[in-house]
Design an enzyme around this catalytic site. Structure first.
Site, PDB file in Angstrom:
ATOM      1  N   LYS A 147       0.902  -1.164  -0.137  1.00 44.14           N
ATOM      2  CA  LYS A 147      -0.136   0.048  -0.006  1.00 44.14           C
ATOM      3  C   LYS A 147       0.751   1.235  -0.073  1.00 44.14           C
ATOM      4  O   LYS A 147       0.371   2.281  -0.732  1.00 44.14           O
ATOM      5  CB  LYS A 147      -0.953  -0.112   1.168  1.00 44.14           C
ATOM      6  CG  LYS A 147      -2.207  -1.155   1.046  1.00 44.14           C
ATOM      7  CD  LYS A 147      -3.340  -0.696   1.382  1.00 44.14           C
ATOM      8  CE  LYS A 147      -4.347  -1.535   0.723  1.00 44.14           C
ATOM      9  NZ  LYS A 147      -5.782  -1.529   1.218  1.00 44.14           N
ATOM     10  N   LYS A 180      -3.454 -10.074  -6.731  1.00 41.48           N
ATOM     11  CA  LYS A 180      -4.778 -10.406  -6.347  1.00 41.48           C
ATOM     12  C   LYS A 180      -5.727  -9.380  -6.954  1.00 41.48           C
ATOM     13  O   LYS A 180      -5.331  -8.347  -7.393  1.00 41.48           O
ATOM     14  CB  LYS A 180      -4.873 -10.242  -4.897  1.00 41.48           C
ATOM     15  CG  LYS A 180      -4.969  -9.142  -4.149  1.00 41.48           C
ATOM     16  CD  LYS A 180      -5.667  -9.171  -2.856  1.00 41.48           C
ATOM     17  CE  LYS A 180      -5.640  -7.769  -2.311  1.00 41.48           C
ATOM     18  NZ  LYS A 180      -6.524  -7.621  -1.140  1.00 41.48           N
ATOM     19  N   LYS A 182     -10.227  -4.167  -5.367  1.00 38.73           N
ATOM     20  CA  LYS A 182     -11.354  -2.936  -5.751  1.00 38.73           C
ATOM     21  C   LYS A 182     -10.562  -1.583  -6.077  1.00 38.73           C
ATOM     22  O   LYS A 182     -11.047  -0.843  -6.658  1.00 38.73           O
ATOM     23  CB  LYS A 182     -12.377  -2.693  -4.822  1.00 38.73           C
ATOM     24  CG  LYS A 182     -11.966  -2.748  -3.070  1.00 38.73           C
ATOM     25  CD  LYS A 182     -13.099  -2.529  -2.252  1.00 38.73           C
ATOM     26  CE  LYS A 182     -13.312  -3.556  -1.225  1.00 38.73           C
ATOM     27  NZ  LYS A 182     -12.256  -3.541  -0.364  1.00 38.73           N
TER      28      LYS A 182
HETATM   29  N1  AQP Z   1      -8.762 -11.070  -4.547  1.00 40.35           N
HETATM   30  C1  AQP Z   1      -9.394 -11.788  -3.599  1.00 40.35           C
HETATM   31  N2  AQP Z   1      -9.641 -12.961  -3.450  1.00 40.35           N
HETATM   32  C2  AQP Z   1     -10.123 -13.457  -2.195  1.00 40.35           C
HETATM   33  N3  AQP Z   1     -10.604 -12.686  -1.304  1.00 40.35           N
HETATM   34  C3  AQP Z   1     -10.245 -11.379  -1.376  1.00 40.35           C
HETATM   35  N4  AQP Z   1     -10.401 -10.373  -0.595  1.00 40.35           N
HETATM   36  C4  AQP Z   1     -10.106  -9.169  -0.991  1.00 40.35           C
HETATM   37  N5  AQP Z   1      -9.567  -9.332  -2.032  1.00 40.35           N
HETATM   38  C5  AQP Z   1      -9.605 -10.688  -2.615  1.00 40.35           C
HETATM   39  C6  AQP Z   1     -10.906 -10.494   0.809  1.00 40.35           C
HETATM   40  O1  AQP Z   1     -12.203  -9.734   1.037  1.00 40.35           O
HETATM   41  C7  AQP Z   1     -12.282  -9.311   2.208  1.00 40.35           C
HETATM   42  C8  AQP Z   1     -12.406  -7.890   2.399  1.00 40.35           C
HETATM   43  O2  AQP Z   1     -11.394  -7.000   1.861  1.00 40.35           O
HETATM   44  P1  AQP Z   1     -11.117  -5.571   2.421  1.00 40.35           P
HETATM   45  O3  AQP Z   1     -12.072  -4.751   1.761  1.00 40.35           O
HETATM   46  O4  AQP Z   1     -11.049  -5.508   3.849  1.00 40.35           O
HETATM   47  O5  AQP Z   1      -9.680  -5.193   2.016  1.00 40.35           O
HETATM   48  P2  AQP Z   1      -8.567  -5.955   1.008  1.00 40.35           P
HETATM   49  O6  AQP Z   1      -8.447  -7.219   1.458  1.00 40.35           O
HETATM   50  O7  AQP Z   1      -7.596  -4.891   0.924  1.00 40.35           O
HETATM   51  O8  AQP Z   1      -9.608  -5.887  -0.363  1.00 40.35           O
HETATM   52  P3  AQP Z   1      -9.429  -5.040  -1.817  1.00 40.35           P
HETATM   53  O9  AQP Z   1     -10.361  -5.599  -2.718  1.00 40.35           O
HETATM   54  O10 AQP Z   1      -7.990  -5.330  -2.154  1.00 40.35           O
HETATM   55  O11 AQP Z   1      -9.454  -3.468  -1.208  1.00 40.35           O
HETATM   56  P4  AQP Z   1      -8.530  -2.494  -1.505  1.00 40.35           P
HETATM   57  O12 AQP Z   1      -8.267  -2.352  -2.992  1.00 40.35           O
HETATM   58  O13 AQP Z   1      -9.420  -1.356  -0.737  1.00 40.35           O
HETATM   59  O14 AQP Z   1      -7.396  -2.751  -0.630  1.00 40.35           O
HETATM   60  C9  AQP Z   1     -11.016  -9.866   3.121  1.00 40.35           C
HETATM   61  O15 AQP Z   1     -11.480 -10.956   3.788  1.00 40.35           O
HETATM   62  C10 AQP Z   1     -10.130 -10.025   2.070  1.00 40.35           C
HETATM   63  O16 AQP Z   1      -9.366 -11.134   2.180  1.00 40.35           O
END
Ligand code: AQP
Length: 331
Positions: free
Chosen positions: A114, A196, A199
């Site tokens: 990040k 991965k 969002k």
């Molecule tokens: N690609 C993924 N595959 C499986 N699980 C995923 N999770 C996120 N991306 C994947 C799971 O979704 C839950 C919520 O995630 P979060 O919103 O707390 O943040 P994150 O893991 O950082 O997800 P993003 O989509 O990548 O968000 P941003 O872009 O804002 O950082 C968690 O249980 C995570 O494991």
């Protein structure tokens, strides 16, 4: 009767939810509701570690809640609430922060990723994010945390902190266990299957949003990166196809071997067309219910207010114990 085990999990309202968030987390939560005492939180405090527009944040917080319910989380069975409504999260986070070593936070791979993406906003919240996450989990005496594979390292810290506190004072926290599914724990980017699906990904063709229109989903799957081997096989040499097979299997529940067999003499085109249909069908009822919930703000308000009241009671109880053991004088 034995008390039900406790589940805690959450999603940040930091963007529109992806198929990764759904398959890695939310879809798994639905089946747990009868057997466990579940807390499903919209973690808005976490989301401000990267810049958010206040208006969008308000809208997205409700959208995530509506999506939880549209995906099948039932507020009569599970506690659905918004993190900033329960101030104990911040209070416990402070105490735990004083027991966390800088080296532990420095090692966090999500922090390292990040800070590379947010060079202009290197705030201390990004660094201490895992401590707040530990507080989220420990406040509810959580036994199990269903998350995607990317959160494993953060969970390790929550476990270490719970044990550290218990050893220093006396038994206070349950030591939580991760609950990471075998299939779908890490859905990859459709354009770059080495990272991965996220969002906040830069290329919109790399992710599928739960609210994408059917045509958009079909287009994104059609354009997803594969390889020139032209065989539907689950292996590391073919990361794009492996990811598509994972999505297929996670949604349908079919074994990977059976799907490979089904497409043995068929090309990627047919496989992708079928996969797109499967995703569209899975998301269709979710989209419909989501729109119903979003049109009923009064109901959403009732759910988050009831949820916060219930969560607060449990959280306060844990926090009171923590404050007392730490040496703070009760009011
Ligand atoms: N690609 C993924 N595959 C499986 N699980 C995923 N999770 C996120 N991306 C994947 C799971 O979704 C839950 C919520 O995630 P979060 O919103 O707390 O943040 P994150 O893991 O950082 O997800 P993003 O989509 O990548 O968000 P941003 O872009 O804002 O950082 C968690 O249980 C995570 O494991």
């Amino acid at each position: 009767m034995e008390d039900k085990k406790v589940i805690f999990s959450g999603v940040q309202p930091s963007g529109d939810l992806t198929l990764g968030n759904y398959l890695g987390a939310v879809k798994n939560w639905v089946a747990l509701q009868d057997e466990y005492d579940c807390y499903y939180c919209v973690v808005d405090l976490h989301s401000i570690t990267v810049p958010q527009d206040p208006k969008n944040l308000r809208r997205r917080t409700l959208e995530v809640m509506a999506l939880y319910m549209a995906a099948g989380i039932d507020p009569n069975k599970s506690t659905i609430f918004i993190q900033s409504h329960v101030s104990s999260h911040i209070e416990l986070s402070w105490v735990l922060g004083t027991m966390t070593y800088l080296g532990e936070l420095n090692r966090m791979t999500q922090f390292k990723d990040k800070i590379q993406k947010n060079e202009k906003n290197l705030n201390s919240g990004l660094f201490t994010y895992p401590v707040l996450m530990a507080a989220d989990i420990l406040l509810y005496q959580t036994d199990l945390v269903p998350v995607g594979d990317d959160q494993k390292q953060h969970l390790e810290l929550a476990r270490d902190l719970s044990q550290r506190f218990n050893n220093k004072y006396s038994d206070t926290f349950i030591v939580p266990e991760p609950m990471i599914s075998k299939v779908g724990a890490r859905i990859m980017d459709l354009q770059d299957p080495t990272v991965k699906m996220s969002k906040s990904g830069d290329n919109e063709n790399g992710y599928i949003l739960l609210m994408d229109a059917p045509d958009t989903i079909r287009r994104k799957i059609k354009r997803s990166v594969t390889d020139s081997m032209n065989r539907v096989k689950y292996c590391d040499e073919q990361p794009g196809v492996k990811n598509l097979l994972t999505i297929y299997s996670k949604i349908t529940g079919e074994k990977i071997e059976n799907i490979e067999e089904k497409y043995r003499d068929k090309g990627y085109k047919e496989f992708k067309i079928d996969l797109a249909d499967i995703i569209v069908e899975e998301l269709k009822p979710i989209r419909e219910k989501y729109l119903e919930y979003m049109n009923d703000k009064k109901y959403l308000e009732k759910v988050y207010k009831d949820g916060a009241a219930k969560a607060e009671k449990v959280a306060r109880k844990t926090l009171r114990k923590v404050y007392k053991k730490t040496g703070f004088i009760p009011r």
